[in-house]
Design an enzyme around this catalytic site. Sequence first.
Site, PDB file in Angstrom:
ATOM      1  N   HIS A 112       0.835  -1.206   0.000  1.00  0.00           N
ATOM      2  CA  HIS A 112       0.000   0.000   0.000  1.00  0.00           C
ATOM      3  C   HIS A 112       0.875   1.264   0.000  1.00  0.00           C
ATOM      4  O   HIS A 112       2.064   1.200  -0.322  1.00  0.00           O
ATOM      5  CB  HIS A 112      -1.000  -0.050   1.160  1.00  0.00           C
ATOM      6  N   GLU A 149      -1.994   0.253   8.021  1.00  0.00           N
ATOM      7  CA  GLU A 149      -1.127  -0.796   7.471  1.00  0.00           C
ATOM      8  C   GLU A 149       0.014  -0.166   6.669  1.00  0.00           C
ATOM      9  O   GLU A 149       1.148  -0.648   6.707  1.00  0.00           O
ATOM     10  CB  GLU A 149      -1.953  -1.725   6.589  1.00  0.00           C
ATOM     11  N   HIS A 204       2.973  -6.845   4.596  1.00  0.00           N
ATOM     12  CA  HIS A 204       1.578  -6.465   4.860  1.00  0.00           C
ATOM     13  C   HIS A 204       1.204  -6.813   6.298  1.00  0.00           C
ATOM     14  O   HIS A 204       1.932  -7.517   7.000  1.00  0.00           O
ATOM     15  CB  HIS A 204       0.631  -7.218   3.915  1.00  0.00           C
ATOM     16  N   GLU A 286       1.924 -11.530   5.758  1.00  0.00           N
ATOM     17  CA  GLU A 286       0.935 -10.832   6.582  1.00  0.00           C
ATOM     18  C   GLU A 286       1.418 -11.016   8.018  1.00  0.00           C
ATOM     19  O   GLU A 286       1.333 -12.106   8.584  1.00  0.00           O
ATOM     20  CB  GLU A 286      -0.449 -11.465   6.418  1.00  0.00           C
TER      21      GLU A 286
END
Length: 322
Positions: A112, A149, A204, A286
Amino acid sequence: MSYVGPDFDPPQPRRSRRRPLLVALAALVPGALLGWAVYAAVGAPGDAGGAAVSAPGSPSASASAPDDGKKPTAGTTPTAGTAPAASPSPGRSRATARGPLAGRVVVIDPGHNPGNFRHTAAINRQVDIGTNRKECDTTGTSTNSGYTEARFTLDVAHRLRDLLQRQGATVKLTQDGDRPYGPCVDERARIGNTAHADAVVSIHADGSAAGNRGFHVILPEAVHAGAADTRPIVGPSEDLGARIAGNFVRVTGSAPSNYVGDGTGLVTRKDLGGLNLSTVPKVFIECGNMRDSKDAALLTSGAWRQKAAQGISEGIVSFLRG
Ligand code: ZN
């Protein structure tokens, strides 16, 4: 990476048919073996609930949407700052340029971008990921208190970059909070390819339901469609991912996900453009679930993020040194 909401159809994480192989691979890695053994023996430090390794085996396991999260909506812009962490001293980098990873190239992909919230039209643009078309990028998730995030991924990326540079690696980030949004997922893949990276890790944190805890590493599934052909990278990416998972357990003490991956911490997917379009070994991690309060307490801790970066780094070093 994501929220699960009515506007988002979560992909179905595929049960890995390679699980025995992956577990065997992890067991072949001394660090990984130690990590898994330590975890099995003492459980995850700080995990008051314990027993988080058990495989869920329930339909709810597919309720996670570990990537490409919530489409941006008005009024959700967090107040998070965007300043990246300080860079390592140039002197230190030069002094260790002849380390064990000299000549090796690692691309770190911080998931992101802190600016994505302000560029919704641009990041919703569809791009070709080989198998289909998909949004350029997404906003990512955040903790309930608003720690995004995108801030998390940049912070871990900086810590990881510093650790790898100390080993002599050449490290490139796909973005460093230095562009208004993105890059798009296809460009993120292209950056690793163009750099001829020996390893790429996309960082992430998940946005799953409260109670879902732990980390998981996402591996590329074999796809051959359009511009995507992951067949040559499936094997080395599995190796990279297993080594990162094992070292992440060992260094952070965090448990593998209790909601995807059947307790292995490994999930294989074919719906992520960043993996589909990669021609070099690449995985996503993650690091935890931002929407769970216990995981959020870890993810918002600088000390824990340093451990996360250390675990990822040691997995990469193990992979590159064979
Ligand atoms: Zn994400």
